[in-house]
Design a protein around this motif. Structure first.
Motif, short mmCIF file in Angstrom:
data_model
loop_
_atom_site.label_atom_id
_atom_site.label_comp_id
_atom_site.label_asym_id
_atom_site.label_seq_id
_atom_site.Cartn_x
_atom_site.Cartn_y
_atom_site.Cartn_z
N MET A 1 0.84 -1.20 0.00
CA MET A 1 0.00 0.00 0.00
C MET A 1 0.88 1.25 0.00
SD MET A 1 -3.18 -1.04 0.06
CE MET A 1 -4.21 0.22 0.80
N GLN A 2 0.58 2.16 -0.89
CA GLN A 2 1.31 3.42 -0.95
C GLN A 2 0.56 4.46 -0.12
OE1 GLN A 2 4.34 3.68 -2.53
NE2 GLN A 2 4.06 1.46 -2.81
N ARG A 3 1.24 5.00 0.88
CA ARG A 3 0.61 5.92 1.82
C ARG A 3 0.69 7.35 1.26
NH1 ARG A 3 4.42 4.04 6.65
NH2 ARG A 3 5.85 4.42 4.90
N PHE A 4 -0.48 7.92 0.97
CA PHE A 4 -0.57 9.21 0.26
C PHE A 4 -1.13 10.31 1.14
CE2 PHE A 4 0.11 7.18 -3.79
CZ PHE A 4 0.39 8.20 -4.70
N ALA A 5 -0.64 11.52 0.87
CA ALA A 5 -1.27 12.75 1.34
C ALA A 5 -1.66 13.57 0.12
CB ALA A 5 -0.33 13.55 2.23
N LEU A 6 -2.72 14.34 0.25
CA LEU A 6 -3.19 15.22 -0.82
C LEU A 6 -3.08 16.66 -0.36
CD1 LEU A 6 -4.80 15.76 -3.51
CD2 LEU A 6 -6.89 15.50 -2.13
N ILE A 7 -2.49 17.49 -1.21
CA ILE A 7 -2.43 18.93 -0.94
C ILE A 7 -3.35 19.63 -1.93
CG2 ILE A 7 -0.98 20.97 -0.78
CD1 ILE A 7 1.39 19.17 -0.25
N GLY A 8 -4.39 20.25 -1.42
CA GLY A 8 -5.36 20.93 -2.27
C GLY A 8 -6.71 20.25 -2.18
N ALA A 9 -7.73 20.98 -1.72
CA ALA A 9 -9.06 20.41 -1.53
C ALA A 9 -10.12 21.15 -2.34
CB ALA A 9 -9.43 20.42 -0.05
N GLY A 10 -9.68 21.78 -3.44
CA GLY A 10 -10.63 22.44 -4.33
C GLY A 10 -11.28 21.43 -5.26
N PRO A 24 -7.19 0.48 -4.81
CA PRO A 24 -6.94 -0.65 -3.91
C PRO A 24 -5.53 -0.69 -3.33
CG PRO A 24 -6.99 -1.40 -6.19
CD PRO A 24 -7.46 0.03 -6.19
N ASP A 25 -4.59 0.01 -3.96
CA ASP A 25 -3.21 -0.03 -3.49
C ASP A 25 -2.76 1.28 -2.85
OD1 ASP A 25 -2.83 -2.68 -4.40
OD2 ASP A 25 -2.52 -1.94 -6.44
N VAL A 26 -3.73 2.11 -2.48
CA VAL A 26 -3.42 3.39 -1.84
C VAL A 26 -4.03 3.44 -0.45
CG1 VAL A 26 -3.92 5.88 -1.89
CG2 VAL A 26 -3.15 4.71 -3.96
N ASP A 27 -3.23 3.87 0.50
CA ASP A 27 -3.69 4.19 1.85
C ASP A 27 -3.76 5.72 1.93
OD1 ASP A 27 -4.16 4.58 4.52
OD2 ASP A 27 -2.37 3.52 5.24
N PHE A 28 -4.96 6.26 1.77
CA PHE A 28 -5.16 7.71 1.71
C PHE A 28 -5.24 8.24 3.13
CE2 PHE A 28 -8.38 11.19 0.32
CZ PHE A 28 -7.38 12.14 0.35
N ARG A 29 -4.23 9.01 3.56
CA ARG A 29 -4.10 9.36 4.96
C ARG A 29 -4.43 10.81 5.30
NH1 ARG A 29 0.44 5.90 8.13
NH2 ARG A 29 -0.34 3.86 7.49
N LEU A 30 -3.91 11.76 4.51
CA LEU A 30 -4.00 13.16 4.94
C LEU A 30 -4.44 14.07 3.79
CD1 LEU A 30 -0.69 13.54 6.99
CD2 LEU A 30 -3.02 13.48 7.91
N VAL A 31 -5.15 15.14 4.16
CA VAL A 31 -5.52 16.21 3.23
C VAL A 31 -5.11 17.53 3.85
CG1 VAL A 31 -7.38 17.38 2.00
CG2 VAL A 31 -7.53 14.91 2.41
N TYR A 32 -4.44 18.37 3.06
CA TYR A 32 -4.12 19.72 3.52
C TYR A 32 -4.66 20.74 2.52
CZ TYR A 32 -1.85 24.08 4.57
OH TYR A 32 -1.63 25.40 4.87
N ASP A 33 -5.19 21.83 3.04
CA ASP A 33 -5.62 22.96 2.23
C ASP A 33 -5.52 24.20 3.11
OD1 ASP A 33 -7.32 23.39 -0.54
OD2 ASP A 33 -7.87 24.87 0.98
N ILE A 34 -5.27 25.34 2.48
CA ILE A 34 -5.21 26.58 3.27
C ILE A 34 -6.57 26.88 3.91
CG2 ILE A 34 -3.28 27.59 2.02
CD1 ILE A 34 -5.29 29.23 0.42
N ASP A 35 -7.62 26.36 3.31
CA ASP A 35 -8.96 26.45 3.89
C ASP A 35 -9.16 25.20 4.76
OD1 ASP A 35 -11.73 26.25 4.42
OD2 ASP A 35 -12.26 27.27 2.55
N VAL A 36 -9.00 25.37 6.05
CA VAL A 36 -9.02 24.23 6.98
C VAL A 36 -10.35 23.49 6.94
CG1 VAL A 36 -8.79 23.54 9.39
CG2 VAL A 36 -7.33 25.34 8.47
N GLN A 37 -11.44 24.23 6.88
CA GLN A 37 -12.76 23.59 6.85
C GLN A 37 -12.95 22.76 5.59
OE1 GLN A 37 -15.55 26.84 7.43
NE2 GLN A 37 -15.64 26.44 9.64
N ARG A 38 -12.47 23.27 4.48
CA ARG A 38 -12.59 22.52 3.23
C ARG A 38 -11.77 21.24 3.29
NH1 ARG A 38 -11.52 25.62 -2.40
NH2 ARG A 38 -9.37 25.62 -1.65
#
Length: 333
Positions: A1-10, A24-38
């Motif tokens: 499993m490839q452990r991923f973070a995403l930057i950008g929630a637009g 199936p081969d991704v462990d989606f862990r984190l999301v960052y955006d300057i808009d914290v609520q988004r």
């Protein structure tokens, strides 16, 4: 499993989040955006967590890769941070709107040795890929002419256009990439024409909404790319390759594939109502190609240097529009 973070929630970040969460081969862990609520809302939707800061991503030994889908002006910075952190990076185009900044960023990332890919997702359109294979296998003989079309149904918001880099850097660049990828060689010269017909006001900041780019390849083969921001009939994307022995075409795709005929009347589907409906599957396919490269230690499917080439073509197109002459394309890093 490839452990991923995403930057950008637009918008485009939400597309990538869906694909990351369902792979199936991704462990989606984190999301960052300057808009914290988004970021929090998108993370919760897909079973990930919101990162409070970029440090949560780039100072984290529980990650393997980062998907950079943040604002264009942050791509280069986030690529450098990924390089420093030793994280593989999949980044939306462009690396940076300023070509010199993009060049220095590519050199920086290459020195780090991380695997990095520019997300020119249209390469993963199955019809475009089949056409490319036919051309590269010699099925149409020697390539003489490529005709690529990109016509959108609606003009993006003017605020977006002001920061997009213009039609050549934002829209046509995908098709500069496709032309080079299909031909297998880099064009050496470009002549570009453009007008602001649908929205004359965008000429105030140097943009156009209707353009033609003519490319010359080293062996004399040609490519012509027509781009339109606003049509009255839907989203139209297609490619035609003419060779010495035949023709290959990746045809315009309709929103449905059934035609009803009754006596002298026929009713069939029109084109997709927007660009995203047409190309949506390519985003999942590009992610899968990157994940496979990580898992099997393969070369990056689309290197940063390839992304630079397309950007260099777009830069030459901008110069040509201004000068009114053909311009040589400079690929130096």
């Amino acid at each position: 499993m490839q452990r991923f973070a995403l930057i950008g929630a637009g918008f485009i970040g939400s597309v990538h989040a869906q694909n990351l969460a369902s792979h199936p081969d991704v462990d989606f862990r984190l999301v960052y955006d300057i808009d914290v609520q988004r970021a929090s809302a998108l993370a919760a939707q897909h079973g990930a967590k919101a990162a409070a800061s970029l440090d949560d991503i780039f100072n984290n030994d529980q990650l393997d890769a980062v998907f950079i889908a943040s604002s264009t002006d942050s791509h280069a910075q986030n690529l450098r941070l990924a390089a420093d952190a030793g994280l593989a990076a999949l980044v939306e185009k462009p690396i940076d709107l300023d070509l010199e900044t993009a060049k220095s960023t590519v050199a920086y990332v290459e020195r780090s040795g991380i695997k990095a890919m520019v997300n020119f997702n249209r390469r993963f359109d199955s019809a475009h890929a089949e056409l490319r294979d036919l051309v590269r296998q010699g099925s149409i003989g020697s390539l003489a002419l490529l005709q690529l079309t990109s016509r959108g149904p609606a003009l993006p918001p003017v605020d977006y256009l002001k920061s997009s880099g213009g039609q050549f850097r934002d829209q046509a660049v995908h098709f500069y990439d496709l032309a080079t990828w299909i031909a297998g060689v880099d064009p050496v010269q470009i002549h570009a024409f453009g007008s602001a017909l649908a929205a004359p006001e965008i000429a105030e900041f140097g943009d156009v909404d209707t353009s033609i780019s003519s490319l010359l390849f080293p062996d004399g083969a040609l490519a012509q790319i027509d781009c339109v921001r606003h049509t009255g009939y839907g989203y139209d994307e297609r490619i035609e390759a003419l060779g010495s022995e035949g023709l290959a075409e990746s045809e315009r795709q309709r929103s449905g594939h059934v035609t009803l005929v009754r006596k002298e009347h026929a009713r069939s589907h029109g084109l997709h109502g927007n660009w995203f409906d047409r190309v949506k599957p390519t985003y999942a396919a590009s992610l899968s190609a990157f994940v496979k490269a990580l898992e099997e230690d393969l070369d990056s499917p689309i290197t940063l240097r390839e992304g630079l080439k397309s950007q260099a073509i777009a830069q030459a197109a901008v110069r040509s529009l201004s000068s009114g002459h053909s311009e040589a394309i400079d690929y130096s890093l």
